[in-house]
Design a protein around this motif. Sequence first.
Motif, PDB file in Angstrom:
ATOM      1  N   GLU A 263       0.906  -1.099  -0.116  1.00  0.00           N
ATOM      2  CA  GLU A 263      -0.245   0.102   0.043  1.00  0.00           C
ATOM      3  C   GLU A 263       0.710   1.404  -0.061  1.00  0.00           C
ATOM      4  N   LYS A 264       1.949   1.319   0.475  1.00  0.00           N
ATOM      5  CA  LYS A 264       2.991   2.390   0.617  1.00  0.00           C
ATOM      6  C   LYS A 264       3.351   2.746  -0.775  1.00  0.00           C
ATOM      7  N   GLU A 265       3.493   1.302  -1.474  1.00  0.00           N
ATOM      8  CA  GLU A 265       3.905   1.874  -3.152  1.00  0.00           C
ATOM      9  C   GLU A 265       2.711   1.869  -3.789  1.00  0.00           C
ATOM     10  N   GLY A 266       1.656   2.241  -3.079  1.00  0.00           N
ATOM     11  CA  GLY A 266       0.643   2.551  -4.266  1.00  0.00           C
ATOM     12  C   GLY A 266      -0.426   1.620  -4.643  1.00  0.00           C
ATOM     13  N   LEU A 267      -0.167   0.355  -4.088  1.00  0.00           N
ATOM     14  CA  LEU A 267      -0.873  -0.873  -4.668  1.00  0.00           C
ATOM     15  C   LEU A 267      -1.806  -1.243  -3.791  1.00  0.00           C
ATOM     16  N   LYS A 268      -3.216  -1.250  -4.273  1.00  0.00           N
ATOM     17  CA  LYS A 268      -4.446  -1.619  -3.294  1.00  0.00           C
ATOM     18  C   LYS A 268      -4.418  -3.145  -3.148  1.00  0.00           C
ATOM     19  N   THR A 269      -4.445  -3.447  -1.673  1.00  0.00           N
ATOM     20  CA  THR A 269      -4.746  -5.007  -1.515  1.00  0.00           C
ATOM     21  C   THR A 269      -6.133  -5.212  -0.847  1.00  0.00           C
ATOM     22  N   GLY A 270      -7.039  -4.068  -0.490  1.00  0.00           N
ATOM     23  CA  GLY A 270      -8.235  -4.471  -0.260  1.00  0.00           C
ATOM     24  C   GLY A 270      -8.427  -4.587   1.310  1.00  0.00           C
ATOM     25  N   VAL A 271      -7.038  -4.762   2.060  1.00  0.00           N
ATOM     26  CA  VAL A 271      -6.998  -5.389   3.265  1.00  0.00           C
ATOM     27  C   VAL A 271      -6.968  -3.817   4.177  1.00  0.00           C
ATOM     28  N   ASP A 272      -7.806  -4.030   5.268  1.00  0.00           N
ATOM     29  CA  ASP A 272      -7.828  -2.683   6.144  1.00  0.00           C
ATOM     30  C   ASP A 272      -6.996  -3.359   7.430  1.00  0.00           C
ATOM     31  N   LEU A 273      -5.881  -2.727   7.806  1.00  0.00           N
ATOM     32  CA  LEU A 273      -4.990  -3.155   8.701  1.00  0.00           C
ATOM     33  C   LEU A 273      -5.407  -3.235  10.024  1.00  0.00           C
ATOM     34  N   ASP A 274      -6.333  -2.041  10.238  1.00  0.00           N
ATOM     35  CA  ASP A 274      -6.922  -1.990  11.734  1.00  0.00           C
ATOM     36  C   ASP A 274      -7.707  -3.291  11.929  1.00  0.00           C
ATOM     37  N   LYS A 275      -8.441  -3.634  10.833  1.00  0.00           N
ATOM     38  CA  LYS A 275      -9.543  -4.532  11.013  1.00  0.00           C
ATOM     39  C   LYS A 275      -8.589  -6.087  11.165  1.00  0.00           C
ATOM     40  N   TYR A 276      -7.578  -6.088  10.629  1.00  0.00           N
ATOM     41  CA  TYR A 276      -6.726  -7.188  10.797  1.00  0.00           C
ATOM     42  C   TYR A 276      -6.533  -7.484  12.200  1.00  0.00           C
ATOM     43  N   ARG A 277      -6.146  -6.370  12.970  1.00  0.00           N
ATOM     44  CA  ARG A 277      -5.772  -6.788  14.195  1.00  0.00           C
ATOM     45  C   ARG A 277      -6.597  -7.975  15.019  1.00  0.00           C
ATOM     46  N   ALA A 278      -7.916  -8.068  14.686  1.00  0.00           N
ATOM     47  CA  ALA A 278      -8.884  -8.934  15.420  1.00  0.00           C
ATOM     48  C   ALA A 278      -8.140 -10.285  15.021  1.00  0.00           C
ATOM     49  N   ALA A 279      -7.737 -10.607  13.592  1.00  0.00           N
ATOM     50  CA  ALA A 279      -7.224 -11.712  13.373  1.00  0.00           C
ATOM     51  C   ALA A 279      -6.058 -12.095  14.170  1.00  0.00           C
ATOM     52  N   ARG A 280      -5.045 -11.228  14.127  1.00  0.00           N
ATOM     53  CA  ARG A 280      -3.827 -11.451  14.941  1.00  0.00           C
ATOM     54  C   ARG A 280      -4.114 -11.719  16.451  1.00  0.00           C
ATOM     55  N   SER A 281      -5.165 -10.954  16.854  1.00  0.00           N
ATOM     56  CA  SER A 281      -5.391 -11.234  18.379  1.00  0.00           C
ATOM     57  C   SER A 281      -6.177 -12.585  18.596  1.00  0.00           C
ATOM     58  N   ILE A 282      -6.838 -12.988  17.677  1.00  0.00           N
ATOM     59  CA  ILE A 282      -7.397 -14.444  17.826  1.00  0.00           C
ATOM     60  C   ILE A 282      -6.376 -15.585  17.578  1.00  0.00           C
ATOM     61  N   ALA A 283      -5.537 -15.414  16.675  1.00  0.00           N
ATOM     62  CA  ALA A 283      -4.185 -16.351  16.735  1.00  0.00           C
ATOM     63  C   ALA A 283      -3.276 -16.419  17.974  1.00  0.00           C
ATOM     64  N   GLU A 284      -2.941 -14.966  18.416  1.00  0.00           N
ATOM     65  CA  GLU A 284      -2.043 -14.916  19.484  1.00  0.00           C
ATOM     66  C   GLU A 284      -2.796 -15.570  20.876  1.00  0.00           C
ATOM     67  N   THR A 285      -3.950 -15.210  21.027  1.00  0.00           N
ATOM     68  CA  THR A 285      -4.869 -15.652  22.099  1.00  0.00           C
ATOM     69  C   THR A 285      -4.776 -17.516  22.011  1.00  0.00           C
TER      70      THR A 285
END
Length: 315
Positions: A263-285
């Motif tokens: 995304e910093k290179e200007g390429l859209k991924t469709g991913v919202d990093l803030d929302k992705y935190r929930a995925a990380r937190s499920i995996a970490e728990t």
Amino acid sequence: MKQPDVIVREVGLRDGLQLVKTFVPTETKLAWARAVAAAGVPEIEITNFVPPKVIAQFADAADVARGALSIPGPKIVALAPNRKGAENMLLAGVRNVNFVLSVSEEHNLANVRKTVDQSFAEFENVVALRAERPEWKNVRIQGCLATSFGCTIRGKVDPNDVLRCVDRYLALGADEILLADTVGYAAPSEISNLFHHTVAIAAGKPVYAHFHDTRGLGLANVYAALEAGVRAFDASTGGLGGCPFAPGASGNIVMEDLVFLLEKEGLKTGVDLDKYRAARSIAETALPDEKFYGTILKAGLPKGFTPPTLAEAAE
Ligand code: COA
Ligand code: ZN
């Protein structure tokens, strides 16, 4: 959201769990997948169809696959090392098969107990499954080449051997190609060389890249692959991952950091990093004993930077 410029594929539930000894309950795996999907990740490799006695973590592969197919949004893919695994996957409803073999004979024997030639014969059997049932006619099959950039058992892998395997896959009916740096040996110039050729040979068929950050070159290699024309990358939540049959293997590139780079290179991924935190937190728990990597979720986005994905979402 229009089409992303680059596909990022979550492999945390497959590669990410291969070395994890704690069994993650099926419902937790599905909650993790739902959170990944809710963050906008367009594709998830959801599990690995192998015998439970080989990798116990995937004993629930069919249930996880069935559950994931009802998640709105992402394309659901699963891995199989042979016909039996692919058939089980199709019976569970998955329509995107990632078939794996290794360019290194030594790793292929350790991983799937077959020579490379025997694995290509198995691939033909997987392709033949399409003709077995009308509902399997349009199954898409990706040909994955593990150890494309080196092998912890054999050492060097000749790029010409990799390209011969790409040719073989395409001739036998692969719809997509994946080159994997299973053990994190590659450097950007090697990535550049092999992907340039692979993208040319694939002639418009998608070419995926799968990198491990074992020696810290994961994101540098992503940049080299982007320049070579690759538009699809595997990555995992917090960089979990590793092949149990490759001594010394370690984590995938970190999904969160991959998304930031793109995304910093200007390429859209469709991913919202803030929302992705929930995925990380499920995996970490779920996995308190595992180490999770990544910098961007800790450091935050640069001040004043709006990722192109979010800018488009706000339009
Ligand atoms: N899923 C479930 N069962 C399977 C299977 C699959 N994908 N493949 C084979 N089996 C079963 C067979 O039906 C047979 O069962 P039986 O004893 O009841 O008759 C038994 O397992 C042995 O089959 P065989 O074909 O001889 O397999 P194998 O013992 O030579 O093992 C692999 C080959 C490929 C299944 C095994 O090496 C493997 O799972 N490797 C996976 C490696 C991996 O996932 N690595 C990480 C990702 S790269
Ligand atoms: Zn991997």
